[in-house]
Design a protein around this motif. Structure first.
Motif, PDB file in Angstrom:
ATOM      1  N   GLN A 192       0.833  -1.205   0.000  1.00  0.00           N
ATOM      2  CA  GLN A 192       0.000   0.000   0.000  1.00  0.00           C
ATOM      3  C   GLN A 192       0.866   1.252   0.000  1.00  0.00           C
ATOM      4  OE1 GLN A 192      -2.349  -0.897   3.522  1.00  0.00           O
ATOM      5  NE2 GLN A 192      -4.186  -1.273   2.306  1.00  0.00           N
ATOM      6  N   SER A 193       1.956   1.224   0.764  1.00  0.00           N
ATOM      7  CA  SER A 193       2.824   2.402   0.847  1.00  0.00           C
ATOM      8  C   SER A 193       3.454   2.720  -0.504  1.00  0.00           C
ATOM      9  CB  SER A 193       3.913   2.194   1.901  1.00  0.00           C
ATOM     10  OG  SER A 193       4.923   1.302   1.445  1.00  0.00           O
ATOM     11  N   LEU A 194       3.793   1.680  -1.250  1.00  0.00           N
ATOM     12  CA  LEU A 194       4.430   1.870  -2.559  1.00  0.00           C
ATOM     13  C   LEU A 194       3.450   2.441  -3.581  1.00  0.00           C
ATOM     14  CD1 LEU A 194       6.480  -1.453  -2.711  1.00  0.00           C
ATOM     15  CD2 LEU A 194       7.380   0.850  -2.277  1.00  0.00           C
ATOM     16  N   HIS A 199      -0.231   9.336  -4.140  1.00  0.00           N
ATOM     17  CA  HIS A 199      -1.471  10.058  -3.841  1.00  0.00           C
ATOM     18  C   HIS A 199      -1.356  10.888  -2.560  1.00  0.00           C
ATOM     19  CE1 HIS A 199      -3.283   7.854  -7.057  1.00  0.00           C
ATOM     20  NE2 HIS A 199      -3.193   6.688  -6.434  1.00  0.00           N
ATOM     21  N   GLY A 200      -0.184  10.860  -1.931  1.00  0.00           N
ATOM     22  CA  GLY A 200       0.006  11.621  -0.705  1.00  0.00           C
ATOM     23  C   GLY A 200      -0.480  10.912   0.538  1.00  0.00           C
ATOM     24  N   ILE A 201      -0.575   9.569   0.472  1.00  0.00           N
ATOM     25  CA  ILE A 201      -1.107   8.791   1.594  1.00  0.00           C
ATOM     26  C   ILE A 201       0.002   7.972   2.250  1.00  0.00           C
ATOM     27  CG2 ILE A 201      -2.782   7.032   2.282  1.00  0.00           C
ATOM     28  CD1 ILE A 201      -4.359   7.818  -0.282  1.00  0.00           C
ATOM     29  N   LEU A 202       0.168   8.160   3.544  1.00  0.00           N
ATOM     30  CA  LEU A 202       1.150   7.423   4.329  1.00  0.00           C
ATOM     31  C   LEU A 202       0.543   6.078   4.757  1.00  0.00           C
ATOM     32  CD1 LEU A 202       3.356   8.919   7.119  1.00  0.00           C
ATOM     33  CD2 LEU A 202       1.975   6.905   7.649  1.00  0.00           C
ATOM     34  N   CYS A 203       1.330   5.015   4.736  1.00  0.00           N
ATOM     35  CA  CYS A 203       0.830   3.684   5.123  1.00  0.00           C
ATOM     36  C   CYS A 203       1.839   3.006   6.049  1.00  0.00           C
ATOM     37  CB  CYS A 203       0.601   2.805   3.897  1.00  0.00           C
ATOM     38  SG  CYS A 203      -0.529   3.505   2.670  1.00  0.00           S
ATOM     39  N   VAL A 204       1.366   2.577   7.211  1.00  0.00           N
ATOM     40  CA  VAL A 204       2.247   1.983   8.213  1.00  0.00           C
ATOM     41  C   VAL A 204       1.544   0.815   8.901  1.00  0.00           C
ATOM     42  CG1 VAL A 204       3.246   2.393  10.505  1.00  0.00           C
ATOM     43  CG2 VAL A 204       3.653   4.027   8.689  1.00  0.00           C
ATOM     44  N   GLU A 245       8.897   6.940   7.303  1.00  0.00           N
ATOM     45  CA  GLU A 245       8.385   5.705   7.917  1.00  0.00           C
ATOM     46  C   GLU A 245       7.355   4.977   7.062  1.00  0.00           C
ATOM     47  OE1 GLU A 245      10.267   8.105  10.876  1.00  0.00           O
ATOM     48  OE2 GLU A 245       8.389   8.646   9.880  1.00  0.00           O
ATOM     49  N   THR A 246       6.903   5.545   5.973  1.00  0.00           N
ATOM     50  CA  THR A 246       5.845   4.879   5.223  1.00  0.00           C
ATOM     51  C   THR A 246       6.310   3.506   4.750  1.00  0.00           C
ATOM     52  OG1 THR A 246       4.124   5.206   3.543  1.00  0.00           O
ATOM     53  CG2 THR A 246       6.366   5.812   2.899  1.00  0.00           C
ATOM     54  N   GLY A 247       5.467   2.514   4.953  1.00  0.00           N
ATOM     55  CA  GLY A 247       5.818   1.135   4.616  1.00  0.00           C
ATOM     56  C   GLY A 247       6.493   0.374   5.732  1.00  0.00           C
ATOM     57  N   ALA A 248       6.742   1.029   6.862  1.00  0.00           N
ATOM     58  CA  ALA A 248       7.466   0.403   7.961  1.00  0.00           C
ATOM     59  C   ALA A 248       6.538  -0.391   8.881  1.00  0.00           C
ATOM     60  CB  ALA A 248       8.212   1.456   8.774  1.00  0.00           C
ATOM     61  N   LEU A 249       7.152  -1.259   9.690  1.00  0.00           N
ATOM     62  CA  LEU A 249       6.468  -1.959  10.779  1.00  0.00           C
ATOM     63  C   LEU A 249       7.063  -1.440  12.077  1.00  0.00           C
ATOM     64  CD1 LEU A 249       4.743  -4.158  12.144  1.00  0.00           C
ATOM     65  CD2 LEU A 249       6.537  -5.819  11.592  1.00  0.00           C
TER      66      LEU A 249
END
Length: 259
Positions: A192-194, A199-204, A245-249
């Motif tokens: 999702q982060s990729l 679109h300007g959306i952070l995913c974590v 941090e986007t895409g991180a755990l």
């Protein structure tokens, strides 16, 4: 530390445990969100009584029926949220709803594995798809560059039990379908982060700790983290997230959890 400031937030599985704790903390903020959407399977049922009581006192809290394993239910919920928001978007989507079947690998079945994956992994995928237009709208309407939870974000509540490297708690609870579904959720968060970064959306993916909830206590021993400690920690982490941090755990203290 920047304060988390969002105009609108949606929390799934909000009738108990961590989900309810998140709703309570959002309501107590100095500047609470204008819209707090709390979803659960049966808003009028006994298990949602505390949520109903909160909604009767707070006009900015809207309870919406949602079954995260049902695409039609997700679509209907997205439409209702869109109606409430009018021309504005949704800043923060917290995919908190989840399930755990405490079984050993020998006892796991196709039915259990499928049901757990559907709720814990496919549910957040479908939620992201359904609410993407509202998240994009929020991102487009937010000033400044970069990514943040105040702009637009998807937070998938995961678990260190999904870490392939750590295998936390294996000796006292295998919970194989849960572990597999959370490992898959971590990869979904990365995917999702990729895709959604443009679109300007952070995913974590966020591990809330081993928390004293119905699910956390199903492991037998008393978990070390209270719901209040977990939620306060998570909100502090959310306030500090950026494109780095986007895409991180991460965990509820902001530490990186090994994949």
């Amino acid at each position: 530390m920047a304060e988390l400031c969002v105009r609108s937030v949606l929390v799934t599985g909000a009738n108990r445990g961590i989900g309810l704790g998140l709703v309570q903390h959002f309501l107590r903020m100095p500047k609470p969100p204008q819209w707090i959407f709390a979803t659960c399977r049966d808003p009028k049922g006994q298990r949602a009584q505390e949520l109903q009581n909160l909604a009767s006192k707070h006009p900015n809290l809207v309870i919406i029926a949602l079954e995260v394993a049902d695409p039609a239910s997700i679509k209907a919920a997205a439409a209702k949220v869109g109606e409430h928001l009018g021309g504005s978007g949704l800043n923060l989507l917290i995919n908190n709803a989840g399930m755990l079947k405490p079984k050993t690998i020998d006892a796991e079945t196709l039915e259990d594995m499928t049901e757990t994956y559907t709720t814990n992994t496919a549910g957040p995928l479908l939620m992201g798809q359904a609410f993407l237009p509202l998240l994009k709208k929020a991102a487009q309407g937010s000033p400044g560059s970069g990514l943040s939870c105040s702009k637009a974000a998807i937070i998938n509540v995961s678990s260190s039990a999904g870490s392939i490297a750590s295998t936390f708690g294996w000796d006292f609870r295998q919970a194989v379908s849960y572990r597999c579904s959370k490992a898959a959720l971590n990869m979904l968060s990365k995917c999702q982060s990729l895709v959604y970064k443009e679109h300007g959306i952070l995913c974590v993916a966020l591990h809330p700790g081993w928390v004293q909830t119905d699910m956390g206590c199903s492991f037998g021993d008393m978990p070390p983290v209270t719901p209040d400690e977990s939620v306060q920690g998570m909100l502090k982490v959310l306030s500090s997230l950026s494109e780095k941090e986007t895409g991180a755990l991460l965990d509820w203290e902001g530490k990186v959890v090994p994949w």
